[in-house]
Design a protein around this motif. Structure first.
Motif, PDB file in Angstrom:
ATOM      1  N   THR A 548     -39.620 -12.098  -5.343  1.00  0.00           N
ATOM      2  CA  THR A 548     -40.314 -13.216  -4.698  1.00  0.00           C
ATOM      3  C   THR A 548     -40.596 -12.977  -3.219  1.00  0.00           C
ATOM      4  N   GLY A 549     -39.866 -12.049  -2.600  1.00  0.00           N
ATOM      5  CA  GLY A 549     -40.039 -11.793  -1.172  1.00  0.00           C
ATOM      6  C   GLY A 549     -39.314 -12.796  -0.302  1.00  0.00           C
ATOM      7  N   GLN A 550     -38.596 -13.760  -0.900  1.00  0.00           N
ATOM      8  CA  GLN A 550     -37.848 -14.747  -0.131  1.00  0.00           C
ATOM      9  C   GLN A 550     -36.386 -14.326  -0.029  1.00  0.00           C
ATOM     10  N   LYS A 551     -35.700 -14.881   0.980  1.00  0.00           N
ATOM     11  CA  LYS A 551     -34.295 -14.545   1.181  1.00  0.00           C
ATOM     12  C   LYS A 551     -33.436 -15.306   0.177  1.00  0.00           C
ATOM     13  N   ARG A 552     -32.407 -14.628  -0.312  1.00  0.00           N
ATOM     14  CA  ARG A 552     -31.476 -15.261  -1.241  1.00  0.00           C
ATOM     15  C   ARG A 552     -30.057 -14.843  -0.893  1.00  0.00           C
ATOM     16  N   LEU A 553     -29.096 -15.595  -1.455  1.00  0.00           N
ATOM     17  CA  LEU A 553     -27.689 -15.357  -1.147  1.00  0.00           C
ATOM     18  C   LEU A 553     -27.122 -14.258  -2.029  1.00  0.00           C
ATOM     19  N   THR A 554     -26.255 -13.441  -1.426  1.00  0.00           N
ATOM     20  CA  THR A 554     -25.491 -12.459  -2.188  1.00  0.00           C
ATOM     21  C   THR A 554     -24.118 -12.327  -1.540  1.00  0.00           C
ATOM     22  N   VAL A 555     -23.239 -11.569  -2.158  1.00  0.00           N
ATOM     23  CA  VAL A 555     -21.913 -11.317  -1.577  1.00  0.00           C
ATOM     24  C   VAL A 555     -21.740  -9.816  -1.370  1.00  0.00           C
ATOM     25  N   LYS A 556     -21.114  -9.484  -0.240  1.00  0.00           N
ATOM     26  CA  LYS A 556     -20.910  -8.074   0.120  1.00  0.00           C
ATOM     27  C   LYS A 556     -19.418  -7.792   0.151  1.00  0.00           C
ATOM     28  N   HIS A 557     -18.976  -6.772  -0.576  1.00  0.00           N
ATOM     29  CA  HIS A 557     -17.560  -6.411  -0.644  1.00  0.00           C
ATOM     30  C   HIS A 557     -17.142  -5.736   0.661  1.00  0.00           C
ATOM     31  N   THR A 558     -16.047  -6.255   1.271  1.00  0.00           N
ATOM     32  CA  THR A 558     -15.609  -5.697   2.568  1.00  0.00           C
ATOM     33  C   THR A 558     -14.263  -4.997   2.486  1.00  0.00           C
ATOM     34  N   ARG A 559     -13.254  -5.614   1.842  1.00  0.00           N
ATOM     35  CA  ARG A 559     -11.910  -5.014   1.801  1.00  0.00           C
ATOM     36  C   ARG A 559     -11.285  -5.197   0.429  1.00  0.00           C
ATOM     37  N   THR A 560     -10.295  -4.375   0.133  1.00  0.00           N
ATOM     38  CA  THR A 560      -9.562  -4.473  -1.133  1.00  0.00           C
ATOM     39  C   THR A 560      -8.071  -4.365  -0.861  1.00  0.00           C
ATOM     40  N   LEU A 561      -7.300  -5.241  -1.498  1.00  0.00           N
ATOM     41  CA  LEU A 561      -5.841  -5.193  -1.428  1.00  0.00           C
ATOM     42  C   LEU A 561      -5.324  -4.867  -2.818  1.00  0.00           C
ATOM     43  N   LYS A 562      -4.667  -3.725  -2.952  1.00  0.00           N
ATOM     44  CA  LYS A 562      -4.154  -3.305  -4.263  1.00  0.00           C
ATOM     45  C   LYS A 562      -2.687  -3.696  -4.378  1.00  0.00           C
ATOM     46  N   LEU A 563      -2.334  -4.233  -5.550  1.00  0.00           N
ATOM     47  CA  LEU A 563      -0.959  -4.668  -5.805  1.00  0.00           C
ATOM     48  C   LEU A 563      -0.450  -4.063  -7.108  1.00  0.00           C
ATOM     49  N   GLU A 564       0.825  -4.302  -7.396  1.00  0.00           N
ATOM     50  CA  GLU A 564       1.450  -3.649  -8.553  1.00  0.00           C
ATOM     51  C   GLU A 564       1.359  -4.479  -9.834  1.00  0.00           C
ATOM     52  N   GLU A 565       0.986  -5.748  -9.730  1.00  0.00           N
ATOM     53  CA  GLU A 565       0.937  -6.634 -10.902  1.00  0.00           C
ATOM     54  C   GLU A 565      -0.407  -7.361 -10.961  1.00  0.00           C
ATOM     55  N   ASP A 566      -0.707  -7.941 -12.144  1.00  0.00           N
ATOM     56  CA  ASP A 566      -1.923  -8.751 -12.291  1.00  0.00           C
ATOM     57  C   ASP A 566      -1.871  -9.941 -11.334  1.00  0.00           C
ATOM     58  N   ILE A 567      -3.030 -10.274 -10.765  1.00  0.00           N
ATOM     59  CA  ILE A 567      -3.118 -11.423  -9.860  1.00  0.00           C
ATOM     60  C   ILE A 567      -3.556 -12.640 -10.661  1.00  0.00           C
ATOM     61  N   LEU A 568      -2.832 -13.763 -10.501  1.00  0.00           N
ATOM     62  CA  LEU A 568      -3.156 -15.001 -11.225  1.00  0.00           C
ATOM     63  C   LEU A 568      -3.803 -16.048 -10.325  1.00  0.00           C
ATOM     64  N   CYS A 569      -3.468 -16.032  -9.035  1.00  0.00           N
ATOM     65  CA  CYS A 569      -4.012 -17.040  -8.126  1.00  0.00           C
ATOM     66  C   CYS A 569      -3.995 -16.520  -6.697  1.00  0.00           C
ATOM     67  N   VAL A 570      -5.047 -16.814  -5.929  1.00  0.00           N
ATOM     68  CA  VAL A 570      -5.108 -16.456  -4.508  1.00  0.00           C
ATOM     69  C   VAL A 570      -5.503 -17.691  -3.709  1.00  0.00           C
ATOM     70  N   LYS A 571      -4.961 -17.787  -2.466  1.00  0.00           N
ATOM     71  CA  LYS A 571      -5.275 -18.936  -1.646  1.00  0.00           C
ATOM     72  C   LYS A 571      -5.127 -18.572  -0.168  1.00  0.00           C
ATOM     73  N   PHE A 572      -6.164 -18.906   0.630  1.00  0.00           N
ATOM     74  CA  PHE A 572      -6.099 -18.762   2.082  1.00  0.00           C
ATOM     75  C   PHE A 572      -5.336 -19.941   2.671  1.00  0.00           C
ATOM     76  N   SER A 573      -4.616 -19.694   3.779  1.00  0.00           N
ATOM     77  CA  SER A 573      -4.093 -20.826   4.549  1.00  0.00           C
ATOM     78  C   SER A 573      -5.252 -21.408   5.356  1.00  0.00           C
ATOM     79  N   PRO A 574      -5.245 -22.738   5.602  1.00  0.00           N
ATOM     80  CA  PRO A 574      -6.384 -23.359   6.301  1.00  0.00           C
ATOM     81  C   PRO A 574      -6.683 -22.766   7.675  1.00  0.00           C
ATOM     82  N   ASP A 575      -5.681 -22.123   8.345  1.00  0.00           N
ATOM     83  CA  ASP A 575      -5.957 -21.507   9.643  1.00  0.00           C
ATOM     84  C   ASP A 575      -6.411 -20.054   9.518  1.00  0.00           C
ATOM     85  N   HIS A 576      -6.626 -19.589   8.287  1.00  0.00           N
ATOM     86  CA  HIS A 576      -7.137 -18.239   8.005  1.00  0.00           C
ATOM     87  C   HIS A 576      -6.160 -17.140   8.426  1.00  0.00           C
TER      88      HIS A 576
END
Length: 959
Positions: A548-576
């Motif tokens: 269409t030639g118009q701007k649209r939203l996308t997401v860009k991957h910036t960082r990855t945190l690898k852990l030893e177990e499956d992740i079930l839930c993630v949450k930011f603190s309100p102060d980031h």
């Protein structure tokens, strides 16, 4: 100034209201149920609304409510509001004005389809109602239940007639016979039982089935019974009513050649006393029809005239059969005979021998023909069919995926084909909603399931957008509320635009299920957690769309945190500053957002943490686990402030109310609970869902909550201005528990009654106990007032007229200065008709003599004679031994006998006179105006007009 500022700081820290040092909670109340089109537990039924078109409206259960849908427009036109128990069966009355609704707790309520109100309710079953059926006039209702009992109710008198016991498993069908006072019932215990309602006993049990009987219909003017079982056969049974045959002086005969041989043990097993059977009816197997499906019959239905039979199993195919009339069968047999004669003549010519007269047997296949099959879009749960004018058949299907489909076909066609006339899908999801989200302006609600994502208007509860998606597990509105992002089971991120309802982009984010998604506090990106043991950080970006030639939203991957177990839930603190991650090893790990360095490990749960949230001031983190506990932790040092047993099953979702330390939890135990994280107290429980609650979302303002459940419903809860006082809340819970235990207590025993097939219909409930208490209180008041009057009369005799009269009781004054005896009658009148007998049954005997004396005075005065007689006869029946042995009551009983007989005869004469007068007036009006009264006459009038028009046309043609 310094002191005031210090107090303000303390108050802000403690989050106390200005009015005082006690915390005030506001109640959340149920507002609406939406997202469910039709619940699976109850059947679907055609209804007529306000004289509208037949076959246009269908009634289905929606959890505890009943929804009436306009199939043509796809709109909900009426809601019959229930209380808290789920609807399990629906049965419209023959006149189309009422609908009987059976519930999971065994209650039955009769609703008016004119105004949606319920004035009649019955309580007799201990468990859920499994089947209901009206008789032809709509005056009686039979109900069957999972408690194996069958109860017959009197609709007009609003009371139970009797309870029939005999089956050993769930009742699957119960049918009244039109012209005879008989009832036939089927059950999962493999038996079909015939009941004589005059004597209330089972006179015949059919044992020809080897497994559960799931459905049953009566055909051929009730001379044939068709049963559906756990195999692919529909068994047909011929019924001969022997009483009629004997009365008419006809010999007993078996019906034609449809019977199988008598030496077939399975077909002729009766298991009943032959002498009883001979008196009423005999039943013999006539054969069977084979269905195409191999599994059990799920439901078996017929239209009102029993000309079309609809049957289906656990698949998506509905099989339709047509039942031919005797004339049609005769024509068919004549054709068969002609063919057989031609064939015999031809073979005679070829063989040049004399052939015997051909014999054509009338079989079941000649009477019941396969009409057609209807293939639905999903598995069928319930079916209802309706025959309309012009040979049109309408079929309504309730499917297992929260969908209603309606079909239409012409039965008169040689090869009938079903046309789909409507499909109701817009108002709900096909599968369970696993994620919910509120928009930032509190106006839109997002719900996503296994195949679709819908956006709802919170105020109207209407669907704004429906978009196809993959299996969604988590979701959020992008800042600005113009786009939404979903995390899917396959590990993808899907971005949708709401204005166009289109999928903008699908990003392959993870290699495993994407369980959790959280918006960054700066609103510039998101974080995702997945079963592939990685946490990924994404930033929002606007790119130019190549198409269409118009701007649209996308997401860009910036960082990855690898852990030893499956992740079930993630949450930011309100102060980031911090990121909390729940892992499959039952721990919650907290990391610094900027460096991703490890900060805290919160361990203590015995099973994985399924949900967590951080308070608005970054001081508390609450975690909910599959071990049914909720733990509240401090984010400064990771110390556990309190562990609380929250639910009776896994805690599925947890979220803080914005700008407070109050939070809500949702569990698999069907409950939503509110907690105080400062005082560690349970505030309130929101009950309403009938299955596991998967998730909930709280609006940014905190005024609204939306929850989703396995019962396919979405529920909206609103914060009211009503404060909650915790002590009163606990007291109300204890009272509710006590009342429930009181209702489940010992059933009152009727003296002289033996455990047989017939028993009283009603059961002891909280309402009947309260009604009995009110009657006792009224009698105590009556005795007290009588004692006062006696004391006053004695005082007047001794001291003269100077003694002031006693003050009237405030209760009597409130009721308009009625007399004490009249007050007792008013209290008895206010007891529901269906609960009257049980209320009198739990009344202690010391109150009975006083009540009998009062009944005598009421009958003398002609007050509520019918009600008083009903109470009187019941009390005499259950207390006969004590009353007859009490010498003091003999004179009262003798007087009652005289007064009752004379007063009842008088009322009967008045009613007979009035009835004869009304009939006379009807005849006079009909003869004068050439019209007929009542709805039955409208069809005759239309036919007369048609004949008149035909005659006029014929005269014009001749002329």
């Amino acid at each position: 100034m310094l002191a005031a500022a210090a107090f303000q700081r303390i108050q802000n820290h403690l989050r106390l209201p200005v009015m005082g040092l006690t915390k005030q909670y506001l109640r959340y109340a149920a507002s609406a149920v939406f997202g469910v089109i039709g619940s699976q537990k109850a059947n679907i039924a055609y209804v007529t609304l306000r004289g509208g078109e037949r076959g246009r409206y269908v009634a289905v259960a929606a959890c505890e409510h009943v929804f009436i849908w306009d199939a043509r427009k796809g709109e909900k036109v009426l809601i019959l509001h229930g209380q808290k128990h789920e609807v399990t069966f629906l049965c419209p009355s023959p006149d189309g004005v009422h609908i009987a609704v059976g519930y999971e707790d065994g209650a039955v309520r009769i609703f008016s389809l004119l105004n949606g109100e319920s004035n009649v309710s019955f309580n007799g079953h201990k468990t859920s109602v499994s089947v209901m059926q009206y008789d032809t006039l709509g005056a009686r209702l039979v109900t069957g239940s999972k408690d194996t009992d069958v109860i017959v109710w009197d609709i007009i008198n609003e009371c139970g007639l009797y309870r029939l016991r005999g089956h050993k498993d769930v009742i699957t069908q119960a049918l009244f016979l039109k012209d005879k006072n008989l009832l036939v019932t089927s059950s999962k215990d493999s038996f079909v039982k015939w009941w004589d309602l005059d004597t209330q006993h089972c006179f015949k049990t059919m044992v020809g089935h080897r497994s559960e009987v799931w459905g049953m219909v009566l055909l051929n003017q009730e001379n044939r019974l068709l049963t559906g079982s756990a195999d692919s056969e529909l068994r047909a049974w011929d019924i001969n009513y022997l009483q009629e045959e004997k009365a008419e002086g006809e010999p007993k005969v078996k019906k034609g050649k449809t019977l199988l041989d008598d030496d077939d043990d399975e077909d002729n097993e009766e298991g009943v006393d032959e002498s009883l059977e001979e008196r009423i009816l005999s039943c013999r197997k006539a054969g069977s029809i084979l269905r195409e499906a191999r599994d059990r019959v799920v439901s078996l239905a017929a239209d009102a005239k029993a000309r079309v039979i609809a049957c289906h199993g656990n698949d998506a195919v509905l099989e339709l059969f047509t039942v031919l009339s005797d004339e049609e069968v005769q024509k068919k047999m004549t054709k068969k005979m002609k063919k057989a004669k031609k064939k015999a003549a031809k073979s005679q010519e070829d063989a040049r021998e004399e052939a015997a007269e051909p014999v054509v047997e009338r079989t079941l296949k000649d009477e019941i023909l396969r009409l057609t099959n209807i293939k639905a879009s999903s598995k069928i749960r319930w079916v209802d069919c309706l025959s309309c004018a012009g040979g049109e058949l309408k079929v309504a299907l309730l499917l297992q995926n929260n969908t209603i489909e309606t079909y239409s076909l012409r039965t008169s066609d040689k090869t009938p084909t079903a046309n789909k006339t409507a499909r109701l899908t817009l108002g709900g999801h096909r599968t369970d909603v696993r994620t919910l989200s509120f928009s930032s302006d509190n106006l839109a609600v997002l719900s996503a399931s296994g195949d679709t994502v819908k956006v709802w208007n919170r105020s109207t509860l209407q669907v704004i957008r429906t978009m196809a998606c993959e299996y969604a597990l988590c979701s959020l509105f992008v800042p600005g509320d113009r786009q939404i992002i979903l995390g899917t089971k396959s590990g993808k991120l899907q971005i949708f635009e709401l204005a166009s309802g289109s999928l903008l982009e699908t990003v392959d984010a993870h290699n495993g299920a994407l369980w959790s998604l959280c918006l960054a506090p700066d609103q510039r990106g998101i974080v995702t957690g997945s079963a592939d043991k990685t946490v990924k950080f994404w930033e929002f970006e606007l790119i130019k769309d190549e198409g269409t030639g118009q701007k649209r939203l996308t997401v860009k991957h910036t960082r990855t945190l690898k852990l030893e177990e499956d992740i079930l839930c993630v949450k930011f603190s309100p102060d980031h500053r911090l990121l909390a991650v729940s892992l499959l090893d039952c721990t919650v790990k907290v990391f610094y957002t900027d460096t991703l360095k490890f900060f805290l490990s919160l361990y203590g749960h015995k099973l994985p943490v399924l949900c967590l949230d951080i308070s608005h001031d970054n001081t508390l983190i609450a975690t909910g686990s599959a071990d049914r506990n909720v733990k509240i932790w401090g984010l400064d040092f990771g110390d556990c402030h309190r562990s609380m047993f929250a639910h009776d099953d896994s805690v599925m979702f947890l979220q803080f109310v914005p700008k407070t330390h109050l939070f809500f939890t949702a569990g698999k135990d069907k409950k939503i609970k509110q907690w105080d994280a400062d005082k560690f107290e349970h505030i309130q429980t929101l009950e309403g869902h009938h299955r596991e609650v998967w998730c909930l979302t709280i609006s940014p303002s905190g005024d609204h909550i939306v929850s989703s459940s396995h019962d396919k419903s979405l529920r909206l809860w609103e914060r009211t201005r009503e404060p909650i006082i915790l002590d009163e809340e606990r007291e109300m819970e204890r009272e509710a528990e006590f009342e429930e235990s009181m209702a489940k207590g010992d059933v009152p025993v009727v003296p002289g009654e033996t455990e047989g097939e017939a028993a009283p219909a009603s059961k002891k409930t909280v309402e009947t106990v309260k009604a009995a208490e009110r009657i006792m209180e009224a009698l105590e008041l009556y005795k007290e007032e009588n004692r006062k009057m006696e004391v006053y009369k004695y005082a007047c005799q001794t001291a003269g007229n100077e003694v002031p009269p006693p003050k009237p009781n405030p209760i009597l004054v409130a009721f308009g200065n009625v007399s004490p005896s009249r007050y007792v009658l008013d209290v008895v009148k206010k007891v529901r008709s269906s609960e009257l007998e049980v209320s009198l049954l739990v009344l202690p005997f010391p109150y009975i003599p006083e009540l009998l004396t009062l009944f005598n005075s009421y009958i003398k005065q002609g007050l509520e004679v019918e009600l008083v007689c009903r109470c009187l006869f019941f009390l005499l029946k259950i207390h006969f031994g004590q009353i007859s042995s009490n010498q003091m009551l003999l004179s009262v009983i003798d007087e009652l006998r005289t007064n009752t007989v004379s007063k009842v005869r008088e009322i009967r004469d008045v009613m007979g006179f009035n009835s004869a007068a009304l009939q006379f007036l009807q005849r006079e009006i009909e003869s004068k105006e050439d019209v007929m009264f009542f709805a039955d006459a409208t069809g005759q009038l239309a036919e007369k007009k048609k004949k008149r028009r035909k005659r006029e046309r014929a005269i014009l043609t001749i002329a």
